[in-house]
Motif scaffolding. Structure first.
Motif, mmCIF file in Angstrom:
data_model
loop_
_atom_site.group_PDB
_atom_site.id
_atom_site.type_symbol
_atom_site.label_atom_id
_atom_site.label_comp_id
_atom_site.label_asym_id
_atom_site.label_seq_id
_atom_site.Cartn_x
_atom_site.Cartn_y
_atom_site.Cartn_z
ATOM 1 N N LYS A 154 44.812 28.608 53.669
ATOM 2 C CA LYS A 154 45.208 30.112 53.067
ATOM 3 C C LYS A 154 46.536 29.425 52.430
ATOM 4 N N PRO A 155 46.403 30.078 51.016
ATOM 5 C CA PRO A 155 47.498 29.806 50.014
ATOM 6 C C PRO A 155 48.481 30.845 49.912
ATOM 7 N N THR A 160 46.638 30.499 43.076
ATOM 8 C CA THR A 160 46.889 29.264 43.428
ATOM 9 C C THR A 160 45.457 28.363 43.031
ATOM 10 N N LEU A 162 42.990 26.203 43.951
ATOM 11 C CA LEU A 162 42.517 25.718 45.289
ATOM 12 C C LEU A 162 41.702 24.420 44.926
ATOM 13 N N VAL A 165 44.274 21.933 45.235
ATOM 14 C CA VAL A 165 44.852 21.770 46.478
ATOM 15 C C VAL A 165 43.923 21.025 47.308
ATOM 16 N N TRP A 166 42.342 21.251 47.212
ATOM 17 C CA TRP A 166 41.444 20.331 47.938
ATOM 18 C C TRP A 166 41.590 18.958 47.508
ATOM 19 N N LEU A 185 35.379 28.827 48.717
ATOM 20 C CA LEU A 185 36.372 29.707 48.570
ATOM 21 C C LEU A 185 35.777 30.979 49.236
ATOM 22 N N LYS A 194 40.721 31.949 50.715
ATOM 23 C CA LYS A 194 40.977 30.911 51.206
ATOM 24 C C LYS A 194 40.058 29.746 50.992
ATOM 25 N N LEU A 195 40.659 28.498 51.084
ATOM 26 C CA LEU A 195 39.784 27.273 50.979
ATOM 27 C C LEU A 195 39.252 26.870 52.171
ATOM 28 N N TRP A 221 51.966 25.017 48.081
ATOM 29 C CA TRP A 221 50.847 26.044 47.839
ATOM 30 C C TRP A 221 50.105 26.353 49.014
ATOM 31 N N VAL A 222 50.466 25.796 50.336
ATOM 32 C CA VAL A 222 49.575 26.009 51.514
ATOM 33 C C VAL A 222 50.790 27.179 52.413
#
Length: 233
Positions: A154-155, A160, A162, A165-166, A185, A194-195, A221-222
């Motif tokens: 979750k960011p 964000t 994502l 982020v991944w 997502l 959320k990722l 970010w997380v």
């Protein structure tokens, strides 16, 4: 009436020490009623020198919940703020107050936590090898046990990136860890998504805490990383 009616699982502190050698909590990957029940069953928190894993776990539960063990009693009671602070300070003192970074960019406390995780992993590996030897099995005859994890990341913010982020998460490499090739997502609330991603691990080489803590270290970010499911493969 007791605060926590769940019966303790372990006959003595030595059995609890052995159980916590490869775990952060009594059951699962987060604080639960089982942790509070086991803390309630202790007459006192043992010393770090005699039972380091029980000391670490008990100090952590006390710091999270405010519960403390009353010497000579099997009951856990709500601790005064000063008692909770004392438990937290005692836990911190175990690692010292040196905030200087080592060659890996870790503080003394972080380095000690990393060392403890690796020691638990090594203890688990040795226990498995001893069991295999006792059963007359050779290491090469059996494929390593693996697990498939589904992770919810979750960011902090709705905007964000994502996907970025991944890709950032997948930069973390470790022997026995393989990241999934896709992600999803899913909506959470207030426009935040959320990722959802996967990875597979070799159980004897990788601890789940290693994965979640490295993801949560991307705290720019997380906000959080939790294990949605874990299955043998």
């Amino acid at each position: 009436s007791k605060l926590y009616p769940i019966m303790p699982k372990f006959a003595n502190v030595d059995a609890l020490e052995k159980h916590l050698a490869t775990r952060s909590y009594i059951t699962g990957y987060a604080l639960s009623a089982d942790d509070k029940a086991e803390l309630s069953a202790l007459s006192s928190i043992p010393s770090f020198s005699s039972h380091p894993n029980v000391f670490r776990w008990a100090s952590h539960v006390v710091a999270l919940t405010g519960l403390c063990v009353v010497s000579g009693s099997s009951a856990a009671t709500e601790a005064a703020p000063s008692a909770k602070k004392a438990a937290e300070e005692s836990f911190d003192d175990m690692f010292g107050d040196d905030d200087e970074l080592n060659e890996e960019g870790e503080t003394a406390a972080e380095a000690a936590a990393t060392k403890a995780r690796h020691e638990r992993m090594e203890a688990a590996r040795k226990l498995k090898e001893e069991k295999d030897a006792k059963d007359g099995k050779k290491k090469a005859e059996k494929a390593p046990e693996k697990s498939l994890l589904v992770l919810d990341v979750k960011p902090w913010e709705a905007d964000t990136d994502l996907e970025a982020v991944w890709h950032k998460i997948k930069e973390y490499k470790q022997e026995g860890l393989s990241w999934g090739e896709t992600f999803k997502l899913e909506p959470v609330a207030y426009g935040i998504k959320k990722l959802v991603m996967t990875c597979s691990i070799v159980d004897a080489l990788v601890l789940v805490d290693d994965i979640t803590e490295n993801i949560e270290a991307l705290d720019e970010w997380v906000q959080s990383c939790t294990v949605a499911s874990m299955n043998k493969i």
